[in-house]
Design a protein around this motif. Structure first.
Motif, PDB file in Angstrom:
ATOM      1  N   GLN A 137       0.831  -1.209   0.000  1.00  0.00           N
ATOM      2  CA  GLN A 137       0.000   0.000   0.000  1.00  0.00           C
ATOM      3  C   GLN A 137       0.864   1.258   0.000  1.00  0.00           C
ATOM      4  O   GLN A 137       0.626   2.200  -0.772  1.00  0.00           O
ATOM      5  N   ILE A 138       1.889   1.273   0.835  1.00  0.00           N
ATOM      6  CA  ILE A 138       2.790   2.426   0.915  1.00  0.00           C
ATOM      7  C   ILE A 138       3.512   2.634  -0.410  1.00  0.00           C
ATOM      8  O   ILE A 138       3.639   3.768  -0.903  1.00  0.00           O
ATOM      9  N   ASP A 139       3.987   1.547  -1.007  1.00  0.00           N
ATOM     10  CA  ASP A 139       4.699   1.659  -2.291  1.00  0.00           C
ATOM     11  C   ASP A 139       3.779   2.168  -3.399  1.00  0.00           C
ATOM     12  O   ASP A 139       4.197   2.972  -4.239  1.00  0.00           O
ATOM     13  N   ALA A 140       2.529   1.698  -3.400  1.00  0.00           N
ATOM     14  CA  ALA A 140       1.588   2.116  -4.441  1.00  0.00           C
ATOM     15  C   ALA A 140       1.287   3.607  -4.331  1.00  0.00           C
ATOM     16  O   ALA A 140       1.247   4.320  -5.344  1.00  0.00           O
ATOM     17  N   VAL A 141       1.079   4.088  -3.121  1.00  0.00           N
ATOM     18  CA  VAL A 141       0.808   5.517  -2.934  1.00  0.00           C
ATOM     19  C   VAL A 141       2.037   6.347  -3.287  1.00  0.00           C
ATOM     20  O   VAL A 141       1.940   7.406  -3.914  1.00  0.00           O
ATOM     21  N   ALA A 142       3.231   5.849  -2.933  1.00  0.00           N
ATOM     22  CA  ALA A 142       4.461   6.577  -3.224  1.00  0.00           C
ATOM     23  C   ALA A 142       4.729   6.678  -4.724  1.00  0.00           C
ATOM     24  O   ALA A 142       5.419   7.601  -5.180  1.00  0.00           O
ATOM     25  N   SER A 143       4.178   5.740  -5.496  1.00  0.00           N
ATOM     26  CA  SER A 143       4.426   5.736  -6.944  1.00  0.00           C
ATOM     27  C   SER A 143       3.582   6.767  -7.694  1.00  0.00           C
ATOM     28  O   SER A 143       3.820   7.027  -8.876  1.00  0.00           O
ATOM     29  N   LEU A 144       2.610   7.371  -7.022  1.00  0.00           N
ATOM     30  CA  LEU A 144       1.768   8.363  -7.667  1.00  0.00           C
ATOM     31  C   LEU A 144       2.553   9.648  -7.914  1.00  0.00           C
ATOM     32  O   LEU A 144       3.462   9.989  -7.154  1.00  0.00           O
ATOM     33  N   ASP A 145       2.186  10.377  -8.958  1.00  0.00           N
ATOM     34  CA  ASP A 145       2.850  11.662  -9.202  1.00  0.00           C
ATOM     35  C   ASP A 145       1.989  12.802  -8.676  1.00  0.00           C
ATOM     36  O   ASP A 145       0.895  12.594  -8.159  1.00  0.00           O
TER      37      ASP A 145
END
Length: 210
Positions: A78-86
């Motif tokens: 979940q953290i990685d997915a949110v961090a991948s957003l621009d």
């Protein structure tokens, strides 16, 4: 040479520990906490009972550790997915990232959904060991709140955290309720669209009347 033997023993011990965790999670997903025996776990892991005592201390501690590990993997995803957003990502993209790990389990059904159900069920009354993950829970909420504060500048931090917790509660409910199984049989695109829409609405909220 002695150091090399020590390293080999340590690596062998870690492999045994990992196999025990994987076997415990597999059986927990199939049967729940009340349906798992120590002998079944050790047989599946190819380990002996003494290994459980050495690495975990008890059957309950092993099961708690297996579920905790699954939760940690969920939070990391979940953290990685949110961090991948621009910086241009909107509420729908944020909702999709936030829901991604659970959405994949709902779509896949079977073992993946069973694991999420196990984690969600234990999360209702979490064991003491879950305190170790408090920082990751907070990081996940902070990351999402930081993005929401840009999109929804008029909403205060306490309310943003409340909305995030409500959205997380929706995901847990979907895992536990019969609808989770229904979603596994539904068209993938439909499930994704509906779920993202609902979670984006939870993040968006409604204007305060007073």
């Amino acid at each position: 040479m002695a150091t090399e033997r020590t390293d080999q023993r340590r690596e062998a011990g870690q492999r045994t520990r990992d196999r025990l965790l994987a076997a415990a999670l597999e059986l927990l997903a199939q049967r729940g906490q009340e349906g798992v025996t120590l002998r079944e776990i050790t047989d599946l892991a190819g380990a002996n009972v003494a290994a459980v005592s050495y690495h975990f201390g008890s059957l309950k501690a092993l099961c708690d550790a297996a579920i905790e590990q699954a939760l940690e993997q969920y939070l990391d995803a979940q953290i990685d997915a949110v961090a991948s957003l621009d910086s241009t990502s909107g509420l729908e993209e944020l909702a999709a990232a936030f829901a991604g790990p659970m959405m994949r389990a709902l779509v896949a059904g079977g073992r993946d959904l069973a694991v999420m159900r196990t984690v969600a069920r234990v999360g209702i009354d979490p064991p003491e060991g879950w305190d170790r993950l408090a920082a990751k829970f907070q990081q996940s909420r902070d990351d999402i709140a930081g993005r929401l504060s840009v999109t929804l500048p008029g909403v205060g931090a306490p309310e943003l955290e409340f909305r995030i917790r409500c959205a997380a509660g929706m995901l847990n409910w979907l895992a536990l309720a019969p609808i989770g199984t229904e979603l596994a049989a539904a068209p993938v695109r439909q499930t994704e669209q509906w779920l993202v829409s609902v979670l984006a609405g939870a993040f968006r909220g409604t204007p305060s009347s007073g």
